[in-house]
Design a protein around this motif. Structure first.
Motif, PDB file in Angstrom:
ATOM      1  N   ARG A  53       0.819  -1.221   0.000  1.00  0.00           N
ATOM      2  CA  ARG A  53       0.000   0.000   0.000  1.00  0.00           C
ATOM      3  C   ARG A  53       0.847   1.262   0.000  1.00  0.00           C
ATOM      4  NH1 ARG A  53      -5.031  -2.262   2.024  1.00  0.00           N
ATOM      5  NH2 ARG A  53      -5.820  -0.313   2.876  1.00  0.00           N
ATOM      6  N   VAL A  54       2.099   1.133   0.401  1.00  0.00           N
ATOM      7  CA  VAL A  54       3.017   2.283   0.405  1.00  0.00           C
ATOM      8  C   VAL A  54       4.418   1.753   0.098  1.00  0.00           C
ATOM      9  CG1 VAL A  54       3.987   4.196   1.760  1.00  0.00           C
ATOM     10  CG2 VAL A  54       1.657   3.460   2.195  1.00  0.00           C
ATOM     11  N   VAL A  55       5.208   2.553  -0.620  1.00  0.00           N
ATOM     12  CA  VAL A  55       6.596   2.177  -0.916  1.00  0.00           C
ATOM     13  C   VAL A  55       7.512   3.261  -0.333  1.00  0.00           C
ATOM     14  CG1 VAL A  55       8.276   1.764  -2.775  1.00  0.00           C
ATOM     15  CG2 VAL A  55       5.906   0.993  -3.040  1.00  0.00           C
ATOM     16  N   ILE A  56       8.585   2.814   0.300  1.00  0.00           N
ATOM     17  CA  ILE A  56       9.612   3.741   0.812  1.00  0.00           C
ATOM     18  C   ILE A  56      10.881   3.499  -0.001  1.00  0.00           C
ATOM     19  CG2 ILE A  56      11.075   4.322   2.797  1.00  0.00           C
ATOM     20  CD1 ILE A  56       8.768   3.314   4.608  1.00  0.00           C
ATOM     21  N   LEU A  57      11.515   4.586  -0.439  1.00  0.00           N
ATOM     22  CA  LEU A  57      12.787   4.471  -1.171  1.00  0.00           C
ATOM     23  C   LEU A  57      13.855   5.197  -0.363  1.00  0.00           C
ATOM     24  CD1 LEU A  57      14.301   3.680  -3.792  1.00  0.00           C
ATOM     25  CD2 LEU A  57      13.557   5.856  -4.774  1.00  0.00           C
ATOM     26  N   THR A  58      14.918   4.476  -0.005  1.00  0.00           N
ATOM     27  CA  THR A  58      15.971   5.089   0.804  1.00  0.00           C
ATOM     28  C   THR A  58      17.336   4.526   0.401  1.00  0.00           C
ATOM     29  OG1 THR A  58      16.533   5.686   3.095  1.00  0.00           O
ATOM     30  CG2 THR A  58      15.832   3.418   2.743  1.00  0.00           C
ATOM     31  N   GLY A  59      18.388   5.011   1.064  1.00  0.00           N
ATOM     32  CA  GLY A  59      19.734   4.555   0.721  1.00  0.00           C
ATOM     33  C   GLY A  59      20.446   3.993   1.943  1.00  0.00           C
ATOM     34  N   ALA A  60      21.348   3.038   1.720  1.00  0.00           N
ATOM     35  CA  ALA A  60      22.148   2.485   2.817  1.00  0.00           C
ATOM     36  C   ALA A  60      23.403   3.344   2.995  1.00  0.00           C
ATOM     37  CB  ALA A  60      22.550   1.056   2.489  1.00  0.00           C
ATOM     38  N   GLY A  61      23.851   3.486   4.237  1.00  0.00           N
ATOM     39  CA  GLY A  61      25.081   4.229   4.502  1.00  0.00           C
ATOM     40  C   GLY A  61      24.848   5.724   4.550  1.00  0.00           C
ATOM     41  N   ARG A  62      25.857   6.502   4.121  1.00  0.00           N
ATOM     42  CA  ARG A  62      25.801   7.948   4.343  1.00  0.00           C
ATOM     43  C   ARG A  62      25.169   8.729   3.202  1.00  0.00           C
ATOM     44  NH1 ARG A  62      30.216  10.955   2.186  1.00  0.00           N
ATOM     45  NH2 ARG A  62      31.839   9.636   1.274  1.00  0.00           N
ATOM     46  N   ALA A  63      24.789   8.044   2.122  1.00  0.00           N
ATOM     47  CA  ALA A  63      24.189   8.757   0.984  1.00  0.00           C
ATOM     48  C   ALA A  63      22.826   8.171   0.641  1.00  0.00           C
ATOM     49  CB  ALA A  63      25.097   8.635  -0.242  1.00  0.00           C
ATOM     50  N   PHE A  64      21.970   9.007   0.060  1.00  0.00           N
ATOM     51  CA  PHE A  64      20.770   8.459  -0.605  1.00  0.00           C
ATOM     52  C   PHE A  64      21.280   7.838  -1.907  1.00  0.00           C
ATOM     53  CE2 PHE A  64      17.234   9.067  -3.660  1.00  0.00           C
ATOM     54  CZ  PHE A  64      16.243   8.335  -3.020  1.00  0.00           C
ATOM     55  N   SER A  65      21.829   8.678  -2.766  1.00  0.00           N
ATOM     56  CA  SER A  65      22.518   8.177  -3.967  1.00  0.00           C
ATOM     57  C   SER A  65      23.234   9.339  -4.649  1.00  0.00           C
ATOM     58  CB  SER A  65      21.528   7.545  -4.943  1.00  0.00           C
ATOM     59  OG  SER A  65      22.155   7.358  -6.201  1.00  0.00           O
ATOM     60  N   ALA A  66      24.423   9.048  -5.186  1.00  0.00           N
ATOM     61  CA  ALA A  66      25.214  10.065  -5.897  1.00  0.00           C
ATOM     62  C   ALA A  66      24.843  10.149  -7.373  1.00  0.00           C
ATOM     63  CB  ALA A  66      26.696   9.771  -5.734  1.00  0.00           C
ATOM     64  N   GLY A  67      23.712   9.533  -7.754  1.00  0.00           N
ATOM     65  CA  GLY A  67      23.255   9.653  -9.145  1.00  0.00           C
ATOM     66  C   GLY A  67      23.931   8.655 -10.062  1.00  0.00           C
ATOM     67  N   GLN A  68      23.930   8.988 -11.335  1.00  0.00           N
ATOM     68  CA  GLN A  68      24.530   8.095 -12.335  1.00  0.00           C
ATOM     69  C   GLN A  68      25.963   7.721 -11.950  1.00  0.00           C
ATOM     70  OE1 GLN A  68      23.626   6.442 -15.104  1.00  0.00           O
ATOM     71  NE2 GLN A  68      25.752   5.794 -15.393  1.00  0.00           N
ATOM     72  N   ASP A  69      26.288   6.437 -12.059  1.00  0.00           N
ATOM     73  CA  ASP A  69      27.653   5.983 -11.761  1.00  0.00           C
ATOM     74  C   ASP A  69      28.602   6.537 -12.823  1.00  0.00           C
ATOM     75  OD1 ASP A  69      30.054   4.221 -11.954  1.00  0.00           O
ATOM     76  OD2 ASP A  69      29.122   3.365 -10.170  1.00  0.00           O
ATOM     77  N   LEU A  70      29.512   7.399 -12.368  1.00  0.00           N
ATOM     78  CA  LEU A  70      30.393   8.075 -13.328  1.00  0.00           C
ATOM     79  C   LEU A  70      31.543   7.163 -13.769  1.00  0.00           C
ATOM     80  CD1 LEU A  70      30.422  11.665 -11.756  1.00  0.00           C
ATOM     81  CD2 LEU A  70      29.031  10.808 -13.649  1.00  0.00           C
ATOM     82  N   ALA A  71      31.906   6.189 -12.919  1.00  0.00           N
ATOM     83  CA  ALA A  71      32.968   5.245 -13.317  1.00  0.00           C
ATOM     84  C   ALA A  71      32.470   4.377 -14.478  1.00  0.00           C
ATOM     85  CB  ALA A  71      33.354   4.378 -12.126  1.00  0.00           C
ATOM     86  N   GLU A  72      31.203   3.984 -14.390  1.00  0.00           N
ATOM     87  CA  GLU A  72      30.638   3.179 -15.482  1.00  0.00           C
ATOM     88  C   GLU A  72      30.552   4.002 -16.772  1.00  0.00           C
ATOM     89  OE1 GLU A  72      26.375   1.657 -15.530  1.00  0.00           O
ATOM     90  OE2 GLU A  72      27.446  -0.152 -14.898  1.00  0.00           O
ATOM     91  N   ARG A  73      30.230   5.289 -16.611  1.00  0.00           N
ATOM     92  CA  ARG A  73      30.164   6.157 -17.799  1.00  0.00           C
ATOM     93  C   ARG A  73      31.556   6.310 -18.427  1.00  0.00           C
ATOM     94  NH1 ARG A  73      26.648   5.075 -20.172  1.00  0.00           N
ATOM     95  NH2 ARG A  73      27.489   6.504 -21.690  1.00  0.00           N
ATOM     96  N   ARG A  74      32.580   6.408 -17.546  1.00  0.00           N
ATOM     97  CA  ARG A  74      33.958   6.573 -18.051  1.00  0.00           C
ATOM     98  C   ARG A  74      34.341   5.368 -18.901  1.00  0.00           C
ATOM     99  NH1 ARG A  74      39.487   6.567 -15.439  1.00  0.00           N
ATOM    100  NH2 ARG A  74      40.615   8.090 -16.689  1.00  0.00           N
ATOM    101  N   LYS A  75      33.987   4.181 -18.390  1.00  0.00           N
ATOM    102  CA  LYS A  75      34.284   2.938 -19.119  1.00  0.00           C
ATOM    103  C   LYS A  75      33.533   2.935 -20.458  1.00  0.00           C
ATOM    104  CE  LYS A  75      34.255  -2.011 -18.071  1.00  0.00           C
ATOM    105  NZ  LYS A  75      33.009  -2.477 -18.686  1.00  0.00           N
ATOM    106  N   ALA A  76      32.253   3.322 -20.398  1.00  0.00           N
ATOM    107  CA  ALA A  76      31.443   3.323 -21.623  1.00  0.00           C
ATOM    108  C   ALA A  76      31.996   4.320 -22.636  1.00  0.00           C
ATOM    109  CB  ALA A  76      29.992   3.658 -21.274  1.00  0.00           C
ATOM    110  N   LEU A  77      32.467   5.471 -22.123  1.00  0.00           N
ATOM    111  CA  LEU A  77      33.050   6.491 -23.019  1.00  0.00           C
ATOM    112  C   LEU A  77      34.264   5.928 -23.746  1.00  0.00           C
ATOM    113  CD1 LEU A  77      33.152   9.937 -21.160  1.00  0.00           C
ATOM    114  CD2 LEU A  77      32.064   9.422 -23.351  1.00  0.00           C
ATOM    115  N   ALA A  78      35.102   5.202 -22.970  1.00  0.00           N
ATOM    116  CA  ALA A  78      36.320   4.626 -23.554  1.00  0.00           C
ATOM    117  C   ALA A  78      35.951   3.629 -24.654  1.00  0.00           C
ATOM    118  CB  ALA A  78      37.139   3.945 -22.460  1.00  0.00           C
TER     119      ALA A  78
END
Ligand code: LHQ
Length: 265
Positions: A53-78
Motif C-alpha cells: 500500500r506504500v513504498v519507501i525508497l531510501t539509501g544504505a550508509g551515508r548517501a541516498f545516492s550520488a546519481g549516475q555511476d560516473l565510473a561506469e560512464r567513463r568505461k562506456a566512453l572509452a
C-alpha cells in the motif's frame, strides 16, 4: 517476511509497506547497471503484490545516492558509447514512470546526499522527507550535462523558476532545511528520526482505504498537467468510483456508529 536481497538493492515488505534500500554504500549508492536491473526487479515484485500500500525508497550508509555511476560512464566512453539520451530512455525513464504510476504512494526517505538523477528521483517521489544532514545537488553542469531525469520539469513546479535556475545553473548543494523551506521536499527531520518518521507516515497512509489513496495520488499528480475544469471532472470521476466502493459505505457506517472504519482494501 524476510528481506529480499538483490545484488545492490534490498527489498523489505511488511504490513503493507515495501521498503526499497539502495545498497551500494561504498560508491554512495551510485546508479550503475546493476542498480538499474535490481530496481527493475524490485518494481516487478512490488507491482505484482496487491498487498503493498506504500513504498519507501531510501539509501544504505551515508548517501541516498550520488546519481549516475560516473565510473561506469567513463568505461562506456572509452568504449565509444556516447548516447546518454538512450541511457535515460532505457533505464531512468521507465523507472521514474513506474514509480509515478504505482497506485501506492512512494515516499523518499533521503538519508544523505542525493545528487543528479538520484536527486530528481527523490523529489519526484510522492512525498520526500530528508534527514537534517542530507543535501540535494543537481550537479549536471559540473559534469558538462544539462538537467535530466525530470529535473527541469520538477524543479520549477516545486520551487519556482528563479530558485530552479539557481540550482541547475550552479549545480550547488542545497541543505535539507533549505530544501524544506523552499518546498523542494515535504519535511526535514533529525537524522535518527528519519526512518521512524517515514515508517510512521507509511503506516498512517497504509491504514487508509487504498482505492481512495490511489485516486488521491493520481489526481494530485494529474493536476500538474491539466487545467482547473479538467481537474474538476477528474475529481468527480474518481469520486464516482470511490462512492461505489464498499470502503466508502464502511466509512459512512463507521462514522454513524462512532467507531474506526475497517477497510476491505
Ligand atoms: C561515485 C559517485 C558516482 C561513481 C561518488 N559514480 N562513484 C543520468 C543518466 C545519464 C547520463 C548521465 O547523467 C545522468 C544524471 C546524473 O546523475 S549526472 C550526476 C552524477 N553525479 C555526480 O556528479 C555526483 C558525483 N559525486 C560527487 O560529487 C561526490 O561524490 C558527492 C558530492 C556526492 C559526495 O562527496 P564525498 O562525500 O566527498 O564522497 P566521495 O566523493 O569521496 O565519494 C565516496 C566514494 O563514492 C568514492 O569512491 P572511492 O572508491 O574513491 O572511495 C567515489 O568515487 C564514489 N562515488 N559518487 N556518481
Amino acid at each position: 517476511m524476510a528481506d529480499i536481497k538483490l545484488e545492490t538493492v534490498v527489498l523489505a515488505i511488511a504490513d503493507g509497506v515495501a521498503r526499497v534500500t539502495l545498497s551500494r554504500p561504498d560508491k554512495l549508492n551510485a546508479f550503475d547497471s546493476a542498480v538499474q536491473a535490481d530496481l527493475r526487479a524490485a518494481l516487478d515484485l512490488i507491482e505484482a503484490d496487491p498487498s503493498i500500500r506504500v513504498v519507501i525508497l531510501t539509501g544504505a550508509g551515508r548517501a541516498f545516492s550520488a546519481g549516475q555511476d560516473l565510473a561506469e560512464r567513463r568505461k562506456a566512453l572509452a568504449e565509444g558509447d556516447l548516447d546518454l539520451g538512450a541511457l535515460l530512455e532505457v533505464n531512468y525513464h521507465p523507472l521514474i514512470c513506474r514509480l509515478a504510476a504505482l497506485p501506492a504512494p512512494v515516499i523518499a526517505a533521503v538519508n544523505g546526499v542525493a545528487a543528479g538523477a538520484a536527486a530528481a528521483i527523490a523529489i519526484g517521489c510522492d512525498i520526500t522527507i530528508a534527514a537534517r544532514s542530507a543535501s540535494f545537488q543537481f550537479p549536471f553542469v559540473k559534469v558538462a550535462l544539462g538537467p535530466d531525469a525530470g529535473t527541469s520539469w520538477l524543479l520549477p513546479r516545486l520551487i519556482g523558476r528563479q530558485r530552479a535556475m539557481m540550482l541547475v545553473l550552479t549545480g550547488g548543494r542545497t541543505d535539507a532545511s533549505t530544501a524544506a523551506d523552499w518546498g523542494l521536499i515535504a519535511q526535514v527531520v533529525e537524522d535518527a528520526e528519519l526512518l521512524p518518521a517515514v515508517e510512521a507516515l507509511a503506516r498512517d497512509i497504509a491504514a487508509g482505504a487504498s482505492g481512495a489513496v490511489a485516486e488521491a495520488k493520481a489526481l494530485v499528480r494529474g493536476s500538474l498537467e491539466t487545467g482547473f475544469e479538467v481537474a474538476l471532472h477528474a475529481e468527480a470521476a474518481a469520486q464516482s468510483r470511490c462512492g461505489r466502493d464498499p470502503d466508502y459505505r464502511e466509512a459512512i457506517t463507521a462514522f454513524a456508529e462512532k467507531r474506526a472504519p475497517k477497510f476491505a482494501r
